[in-house]
Design an enzyme around this catalytic site. Structure first.
Site, PDB file in Angstrom:
ATOM      1  CE1 TYR A 297      -2.911   2.980   0.662  1.00 33.25           C
ATOM      2  CE2 TYR A 297      -2.379   2.920   3.168  1.00 33.25           C
ATOM      3  CZ  TYR A 297      -3.116   3.242   2.020  1.00 33.25           C
ATOM      4  OH  TYR A 297      -3.895   4.696   2.236  1.00 33.25           O
ATOM      5  CG  LEU A 354       8.705   0.720   2.980  1.00 31.72           C
ATOM      6  CD1 LEU A 354       7.936   1.247   1.572  1.00 31.72           C
ATOM      7  CD2 LEU A 354       8.510   1.608   3.899  1.00 31.72           C
ATOM      8  CB  ALA A 355       9.011  -6.174   3.278  1.00 36.05           C
ATOM      9  CD1 TRP A 356       4.253  -6.055   9.810  1.00 35.16           C
ATOM     10  CD2 TRP A 356       6.675  -5.804   9.930  1.00 35.16           C
ATOM     11  NE1 TRP A 356       4.752  -6.441  11.259  1.00 35.16           N
ATOM     12  CE2 TRP A 356       6.046  -6.260  11.407  1.00 35.16           C
ATOM     13  CE3 TRP A 356       8.216  -5.439  10.027  1.00 35.16           C
ATOM     14  CZ2 TRP A 356       6.751  -6.504  12.442  1.00 35.16           C
ATOM     15  CZ3 TRP A 356       8.534  -5.648  11.337  1.00 35.16           C
ATOM     16  CH2 TRP A 356       8.256  -6.276  12.375  1.00 35.16           C
ATOM     17  CB  THR A 394       3.712   1.213  13.771  1.00 30.71           C
ATOM     18  OG1 THR A 394       2.313   1.532  14.077  1.00 30.71           O
ATOM     19  CG2 THR A 394       4.251  -0.017  14.642  1.00 30.71           C
ATOM     20  CE1 TYR A 417       2.929  -3.354  12.040  1.00 37.95           C
ATOM     21  CE2 TYR A 417       1.580  -1.783  13.150  1.00 37.95           C
ATOM     22  CZ  TYR A 417       2.526  -2.349  11.856  1.00 37.95           C
ATOM     23  OH  TYR A 417       2.842  -1.166  11.301  1.00 37.95           O
ATOM     24  CE  LYS A 421       6.679  -2.166  11.449  1.00 35.95           C
ATOM     25  NZ  LYS A 421       7.354  -2.301  10.317  1.00 35.95           N
TER      26      LYS A 421
END
Length: 565
Positions: A297, A354-356, A394, A417, A421
């Protein structure tokens, strides 16, 4: 072997000094910046200098945001005046030579021939006033000092040349003022002048700038001509750009004292500027950025912005149906665990990770299960020789928090999450320790835009509206968040990633909290949907605070550096 401590080492002159001393083995260099030395703290300065026991301190640290100095006078005086004062007190105590960098802004700009070192100072801006206060503090506290005033500096970092080069790529017409006169100075040239002064004991105030003069308009014209750019350059006056900052109209400095003492005269500004522009053109063309999660996204928009900025992009993902075709697509296994992963990806100059998986499902087990894979990938990239890395974080690392989040806000995540992170964020200083690498951890907030490509509440609302639903259920809608459009977020990520001056935790945000209900109602009105919002159907999540937003100071500085000199 002489020891040299450099403050503000991540800035343009700091980079140039390191480049010079790297080829001279008879010096031991200790680099510091805000992350490991706060020069406004006298105790911290004393501790650091006592530990290192340097022969020389070169103070490149400064608050150079001239507009910011007008808005935050206390900060400007802390960094530009109190900082040099602290350094001079400790340097005198330990019999250390201090080099302090100052500016042409200490003069009022009303003279029409070059300023000499002993000319009357009369700064017209807070930047100039605070820098002059720093000079006076050094002079009053010690005698083994070199105060070096310079002007229109450019080097490794945000500067006028890079700004004009980017404008040439992004705009058809550029306006530049024609009635401010000065001398462009290459940071590499200035570093050589400083080294030459340090080889003498002729302490005092010196001017060191590029040889020759020009206006900003003439400087920009030279840059565009060197680039062979077709951009239209328009000459405008200072009055056409009203500003709260009084910038000197004429700030040319006389360099004769420097020449008489060192026999060093900096090159004609055109010579150094041409070399710099040609080198930057080559770097822009060859600068490779690896983007992981490129088809996600956010990733798709980041890839496009990087390409628009002139970078070569290696897009890493499983599929590429939404990725800009100008990028190089790469299916190399991201989590192979291979120690030579940096080479497998072509030795990129920078990485944006960014991959997650399942970023919108905050308590999915995959966040914790995948953590070791992210660790191995980042560690192997850094060990392989990567010099610039940016990892997407985040706001959920912080957990429950009311108010603004900055880089020093304590973290207490309450979702898998956020925990995963935050753990990775805490790992980054360990795996990068002792490495010559710029590490940035970007915290995202409430992302919206490109509404059918994400899993946010706005995406769900669009889907319901297109299905013909009459109502849309919500929680209370009272909680306030920091909403940011994905296109704006991508610009912040791309620009934060390719620069190396500002590192550490950076909030990618607007800094403006808005209630969810207000934002959703605004969204429904903009889209023209005939759908009723039903508040209170769902409970508010226990880990969401009534009001939370990001402190945007660092990202605003990065964006300003791209816009201005």
């Amino acid at each position: 072997m002489k020891k040299i401590l450099i403050t503000g080492s991540n800035g343009q002159l700091g980079h140039a000094l390191n480049k010079y001393y790297k080829s001279h083995n008879d010096y031991e260099i200790y680099n510091t910046d805000i992350n490991n030395l706060d020069i406004t703290n006298l105790e911290e300065v004393e501790k650091k200098i006592s530990e290192i026991n340097p022969d020389i301190v070169i103070n490149c640290a400064a608050y150079t945001n001239v507009s910011g100095c007008e808005q935050d006078i206390d900060k400007a005086y802390l960094i530009n005046s109190d900082g040099p004062k602290n350094l001079s007190i400790v340097a005198k105590k330990h019999d250390i030579v201090l080099v302090h960098i100052s500016t042409d802004y200490v003069f009022n700009g009303e003279k029409n021939f070059p300023y000499e070192e002993d000319d009357l100072t009369n700064p017209q801006s807070m930047y100039g006033k605070t820098k002059l206060a720093g000079e006076k503090a050094v002079i009053s506290n010690m005698y083994k000092y070199f105060i070096v005033r310079t002007s229109w500096l450019y080097g490794e970092g945000a500067n006028f040349v890079r700004t004009m080069m980017r404008f040439a790529e992004e705009n058809k017409e550029v306006n530049v003022v024609n009635d401010q006169i000065g001398s462009p100075t290459n940071a590499d040239d200035l570093a050589i002048a400083i080294v030459a002064l340090l080889n003498t004991n002729e302490y005092g105030v010196y001017h060191a700038t590029g040889n020759g003069t020009c206006s900003w308009y003439e400087f920009a014209s030279f840059i565009f001509n060197t680039m062979k750019s077709n951009v239209t350059l328009k000459s405008v006056s200072t009055e056409d750009y009203p500003s709260q900052v009084n910038r000197p109209r004429y700030s040319v400095l006389n360099n004769n004292k420097l020449y008489n003492v060192t026999h060093i005269r900096l090159p004609e500004w055109q010579v150094s500027a041409k070399k710099y522009v040609l080198e930057e053109m080559k770097k822009m063309k060859d600068y490779k950025v690896l983007v992981t999660g490129a088809n996600g996204y956010v990733g798709r928009h980041v890839v496009k912005k990087l390409l628009d900025l002139g970078c070569k992009v290696i897009a890493s993902d499983f599929k590429f149906d939404g990725v800009d075709s100008r990028a190089e697509y790469c299916t190399t296994e991201l989590f192979s665990g291979h120690e030579n992963i940096y080479e497998e990806f072509g030795k990129p100059d920078a990485v944006i990770h960014l991959a997650w998986r399942n970023g919108f499902v905050h308590n999915d087990d995959s966040h914790v299960k995948d953590l070791s894979n992210h660790y191995a990938f980042l560690k192997n990239m850094i060990d392989g020789g990567l010099k610039n890395i940016t990892v997407m974080g985040t706001m959920h690392e912080v957990g429950y928090w009311e108010g603004a989040i900055d880089e020093n806000t304590p973290t207490n995540p309450s979702s898998l999450y956020g925990i995963a992170k935050n753990t990775l964020r805490e790992i980054m200083p360990i795996i990068s320790n002792g490495k010559d690498i710029a590490v940035k951890w970007l915290r995202a907030y409430y992302i919206m835009g490109d509404d059918l490509k994400n899993n946010s509440i706005f995406s769900k609302l669009v889907q319901k509206a297109e299905e013909g639903a009459d109502t849309f259920p919500l929680n209370s809608g009272k909680n306030k968040y920091d909403f940011i459009n994905v296109v704006d977020l991508a610009e912040q990520i791309a620009k934060a990633a390719i620069q190396t001056e500002i590192t550490g935790v950076v909030n990618c945000c607007t800094g403006k909290p808005v209630s969810l209900g207000e934002k959703v109602e605004e969204f429904v009105k903009e889209k023209g949907y005939n759908i009723k919002l039903e508040y209170g159907v769902f409970p508010d999540r226990p880990y969401d605070s009534p009001e939370v937003w990001g402190n945007p100071d660092k990202i605003n500085k990065i964006l300003e550096n791209f816009r201005n000199n």
